[in-house]
Design a protein around this motif. Structure first.
Motif, PDB file in Angstrom:
ATOM      1  N   HIS A 156       0.810  -1.222   0.000  1.00 32.68           N
ATOM      2  CA  HIS A 156       0.000   0.000   0.000  1.00 32.68           C
ATOM      3  C   HIS A 156       0.838   1.264   0.000  1.00 32.68           C
ATOM      4  N   GLN A 157       1.988   1.239   0.682  1.00 24.71           N
ATOM      5  CA  GLN A 157       2.746   2.476   0.875  1.00 24.71           C
ATOM      6  C   GLN A 157       4.210   2.411   0.452  1.00 24.71           C
ATOM      7  N   GLY A 158       4.757   1.228   0.259  1.00 24.30           N
ATOM      8  CA  GLY A 158       6.197   1.112   0.022  1.00 24.30           C
ATOM      9  C   GLY A 158       6.616   1.073  -1.425  1.00 24.30           C
ATOM     10  N   CYS A 159       5.652   1.066  -2.350  1.00 24.81           N
ATOM     11  CA  CYS A 159       5.973   0.992  -3.776  1.00 24.81           C
ATOM     12  C   CYS A 159       5.684   2.332  -4.452  1.00 24.81           C
ATOM     13  N   ASP A 160       6.237   2.506  -5.649  1.00 26.94           N
ATOM     14  CA  ASP A 160       5.968   3.728  -6.409  1.00 26.94           C
ATOM     15  C   ASP A 160       4.472   3.867  -6.696  1.00 26.94           C
ATOM     16  N   MET A 161       3.847   2.749  -7.041  1.00 21.33           N
ATOM     17  CA  MET A 161       2.402   2.717  -7.255  1.00 21.33           C
ATOM     18  C   MET A 161       1.778   1.903  -6.129  1.00 21.33           C
ATOM     19  N   GLN A 162       0.638   2.360  -5.647  1.00 23.90           N
ATOM     20  CA  GLN A 162      -0.047   1.593  -4.614  1.00 23.90           C
ATOM     21  C   GLN A 162      -0.616   0.317  -5.230  1.00 23.90           C
ATOM     22  N   ILE A 163      -0.386  -0.800  -4.548  1.00 21.74           N
ATOM     23  CA  ILE A 163      -0.849  -2.096  -5.045  1.00 21.74           C
ATOM     24  C   ILE A 163      -1.974  -2.592  -4.147  1.00 21.74           C
ATOM     25  N   LEU A 164      -3.141  -2.802  -4.726  1.00 17.71           N
ATOM     26  CA  LEU A 164      -4.265  -3.385  -3.994  1.00 17.71           C
ATOM     27  C   LEU A 164      -4.385  -4.847  -4.380  1.00 17.71           C
ATOM     28  N   HIS A 165      -4.338  -5.711  -3.400  1.00 13.82           N
ATOM     29  CA  HIS A 165      -4.324  -7.148  -3.665  1.00 13.82           C
ATOM     30  C   HIS A 165      -5.687  -7.662  -4.084  1.00 13.82           C
ATOM     31  N   PRO A 193      -2.167   5.094  -8.602  1.00 19.05           N
ATOM     32  CA  PRO A 193      -1.379   6.173  -8.001  1.00 19.05           C
ATOM     33  C   PRO A 193      -1.670   6.255  -6.512  1.00 19.05           C
ATOM     34  N   ARG A 194      -0.642   6.492  -5.717  1.00 23.73           N
ATOM     35  CA  ARG A 194      -0.800   6.452  -4.269  1.00 23.73           C
ATOM     36  C   ARG A 194      -1.704   7.569  -3.751  1.00 23.73           C
ATOM     37  N   GLY A 195      -1.872   8.646  -4.506  1.00 24.09           N
ATOM     38  CA  GLY A 195      -2.708   9.735  -4.030  1.00 24.09           C
ATOM     39  C   GLY A 195      -4.188   9.518  -4.229  1.00 24.09           C
ATOM     40  N   ASN A 196      -4.564   8.489  -4.999  1.00 26.41           N
ATOM     41  CA  ASN A 196      -5.974   8.255  -5.313  1.00 26.41           C
ATOM     42  C   ASN A 196      -6.456   7.039  -4.539  1.00 26.41           C
ATOM     43  N   ASN A 197      -7.341   7.257  -3.566  1.00 31.08           N
ATOM     44  CA  ASN A 197      -7.729   6.185  -2.659  1.00 31.08           C
ATOM     45  C   ASN A 197      -8.985   5.431  -3.064  1.00 31.08           C
ATOM     46  N   PHE A 198      -9.628   5.806  -4.170  1.00 33.84           N
ATOM     47  CA  PHE A 198     -10.875   5.163  -4.537  1.00 33.84           C
ATOM     48  C   PHE A 198     -10.816   4.662  -5.980  1.00 33.84           C
ATOM     49  N   VAL A 199     -11.526   3.579  -6.243  1.00 36.59           N
ATOM     50  CA  VAL A 199     -11.521   2.963  -7.560  1.00 36.59           C
ATOM     51  C   VAL A 199     -12.947   2.759  -8.040  1.00 36.59           C
ATOM     52  N   PRO A 200     -13.142   2.639  -9.352  1.00 39.07           N
ATOM     53  CA  PRO A 200     -14.493   2.381  -9.864  1.00 39.07           C
ATOM     54  C   PRO A 200     -14.989   1.019  -9.423  1.00 39.07           C
ATOM     55  N   LEU A 201     -16.277   0.925  -9.180  1.00 42.50           N
ATOM     56  CA  LEU A 201     -16.896  -0.336  -8.758  1.00 42.50           C
ATOM     57  C   LEU A 201     -16.663  -1.430  -9.781  1.00 42.50           C
ATOM     58  N   SER A 202     -16.558  -1.072 -11.060  1.00 44.89           N
ATOM     59  CA  SER A 202     -16.478  -2.059 -12.137  1.00 44.89           C
ATOM     60  C   SER A 202     -15.210  -2.904 -12.093  1.00 44.89           C
ATOM     61  N   VAL A 203     -14.125  -2.406 -11.446  1.00 48.87           N
ATOM     62  CA  VAL A 203     -12.871  -3.155 -11.463  1.00 48.87           C
ATOM     63  C   VAL A 203     -12.700  -4.056 -10.254  1.00 48.87           C
ATOM     64  N   LEU A 204     -13.609  -3.993  -9.296  1.00 48.60           N
ATOM     65  CA  LEU A 204     -13.419  -4.713  -8.040  1.00 48.60           C
ATOM     66  C   LEU A 204     -13.834  -6.177  -8.150  1.00 48.60           C
ATOM     67  N   ARG A 205     -12.953  -7.050  -7.657  1.00 46.44           N
ATOM     68  CA  ARG A 205     -13.232  -8.475  -7.610  1.00 46.44           C
ATOM     69  C   ARG A 205     -12.642  -9.040  -6.329  1.00 46.44           C
ATOM     70  N   GLY A 206     -12.933 -10.290  -6.034  1.00 42.36           N
ATOM     71  CA  GLY A 206     -12.380 -10.893  -4.828  1.00 42.36           C
ATOM     72  C   GLY A 206     -13.144 -12.135  -4.450  1.00 42.36           C
ATOM     73  N   THR A 207     -12.907 -12.620  -3.238  1.00 45.90           N
ATOM     74  CA  THR A 207     -13.541 -13.829  -2.737  1.00 45.90           C
ATOM     75  C   THR A 207     -14.628 -13.475  -1.742  1.00 45.90           C
ATOM     76  N   VAL A 208     -15.807 -14.045  -1.931  1.00 45.98           N
ATOM     77  CA  VAL A 208     -16.929 -13.783  -1.031  1.00 45.98           C
ATOM     78  C   VAL A 208     -16.538 -14.155   0.391  1.00 45.98           C
ATOM     79  N   GLY A 209     -16.861 -13.270   1.335  1.00 49.13           N
ATOM     80  CA  GLY A 209     -16.503 -13.478   2.727  1.00 49.13           C
ATOM     81  C   GLY A 209     -15.321 -12.633   3.154  1.00 49.13           C
ATOM     82  N   TYR A 210     -14.517 -12.195   2.156  1.00 52.43           N
ATOM     83  CA  TYR A 210     -13.329 -11.407   2.470  1.00 52.43           C
ATOM     84  C   TYR A 210     -13.378 -10.017   1.837  1.00 52.43           C
ATOM     85  N   ILE A 211     -14.234  -9.835   0.826  1.00 49.22           N
ATOM     86  CA  ILE A 211     -14.264  -8.561   0.132  1.00 49.22           C
ATOM     87  C   ILE A 211     -15.066  -7.545   0.934  1.00 49.22           C
ATOM     88  N   ALA A 212     -14.584  -6.310   0.966  1.00 49.40           N
ATOM     89  CA  ALA A 212     -15.189  -5.273   1.797  1.00 49.40           C
ATOM     90  C   ALA A 212     -16.569  -4.892   1.286  1.00 49.40           C
TER      91      ALA A 212
END
Length: 352
Positions: A156-165, A193-212
């Motif tokens: 989240h903070q140590g890379c040039d670009m923020q990485i969301l798993h 980019p690390r300054g942008n904390n929000f993403v479009p709903l369309s790109v979000l994926r994950g595993t049920v039970g763990y996704i926010a």
């Protein structure tokens, strides 16, 4: 004929796009292997380590040096989706952190794709925490939790670009020979980019039970998943137990919260006093799964809580899903309305 021609054309475009990216990647990241190299490394796929929806994983050896690796052969949709393949290579190809699995190399020849990782001899965390026998001491569990938190904080903070798993769960945490945890499987990860904390709903994926639940806050989505992971590590059971569907214990975080509030520093495991580290992991986990993303700590704050003494930790508010223990079908309309309100509130806060 037209359908086959279109399918070939579409596959060709994907292959060309991936190849163009990988030619650039060779100068910056891990080594590119030919498919013949992959067959030699795995000794013709002799030692299979596991199978998943993405394909199969095989144990391999790199020469010289006899370095053990894990080779993930992508199959089905995972193989056809060039975007996910590029995401994984570009995301972890240049990362070097003790708590993030290292990508040693990759292979892409036409439609055959493979990812070569450092080998994790202890396997994934889920086979230990969901075991019928308790495998780890509380000190070891706390160290594993800290390692995972440090890996996520780096992403989240140590890379040039923020990485969301986007897919933090026990299966995607691997353990080396010393049980040092490493965040793995970046197929769903995204770079921002690390300054942008929000993403479009369309790109979000994950595993049920763990996704926010609010589905828009980037780094806080991983925090939510990490909180669920912590609670599972403590209790040795999954956050939603289908075998307890008719029980008040069906939604595990609700059960944890009830035990903590009813008994203070009481007991979750019946008949045994709660260890202070067990209590700490529960408290931190409940803070991480707060329904409003701005109520959750950042991963840097999570690390501070895990390193701190239990005497300075405060009981968090009751998470939204703990109100009834579980959500009934007839309540789905009200749930949808409240989550929409939460999302809108978080989005408004992002622009303030």
């Amino acid at each position: 004929m037209i359908f086959l021609a279109f399918k070939y054309w579409k596959t060709k475009i994907t292959v060309n796009a991936v190849d163009k990216f990988l030619r650039m990647q060779e100068m910056l990241g891990p080594m590119r292997y030919a498919y013949t190299d992959i067959t030699a490394i795995t000794r013709h796929f002799r030692d299979k380590l596991g199978q998943g929806g993405y394909g199969s994983v095989y144990k391999g050896v790199l020469l010289p040096g006899d370095v053990h690796v894990a080779v993930k052969m992508l199959e089905g949709k995972a193989n056809c989706d060039g975007e996910d393949f590029i995401s994984e290579v570009s995301t972890i190809g240049k990362i070097h952190h003790i708590n993030v699995v290292r990508l040693v190399g990759f292979c892409s020849e036409e439609t055959r794709r493979a990812l070569v990782y450092e080998y994790m001899p202890r396997g994934s965390l889920d086979k230990y925490i969901f075991s019928s026998e308790k495998s780890f001491s509380w000190d070891r569990l706390n160290e594993i939790a800290l390692g995972i938190a440090r890996g996520l904080e780096y992403l989240h903070q140590g890379c040039d670009m923020q990485i969301l798993h986007f897919d933090i769960k026990p299966h995607n945490i691997l353990l080396d020979s010393n049980f040092v945890p490493k965040v793995a499987d970046f197929g769903l990860a995204k770079l921002y980019p690390r300054g942008n904390n929000f993403v479009p709903l369309s790109v979000l994926r994950g595993t049920v039970g763990y996704i926010a639940p609010e589905m828009i806050s980037r780094s806080k989505s991983d925090v939510y998943s990490f909180g669920m992971l912590l609670l599972e590590m403590v209790g040795g059971r999954r956050n939603a137990d289908p075998n307890a569907a008719k029980s008040s214990q069906a939604y595990y975080p609700s059960w944890v919260y009830d035990r903590l509030t009813e008994q203070g520093v009481g007991e979750i495991s019946l008949g045994a006093e709660m260890h202070e580290l067990e209590w700490k992991l529960c408290i931190v986990g409940l803070w991480c799964i707060q329904m409003k993303s701005h109520d959750r700590p950042a991963m840097s704050e999570v690390i501070e809580m895990l390193e701190a003494g239990v005497d300075i930790l405060q009981m968090p508010p009751r998470p939204f899903f703990c109100d009834e223990g579980r959500i009934h079908v007839e309540d789905s309309y009200h749930l949808s309305s409240e989550l929409t309100a939460i999302s809108e509130e978080d989005e408004q806060n992002a622009h303030l």
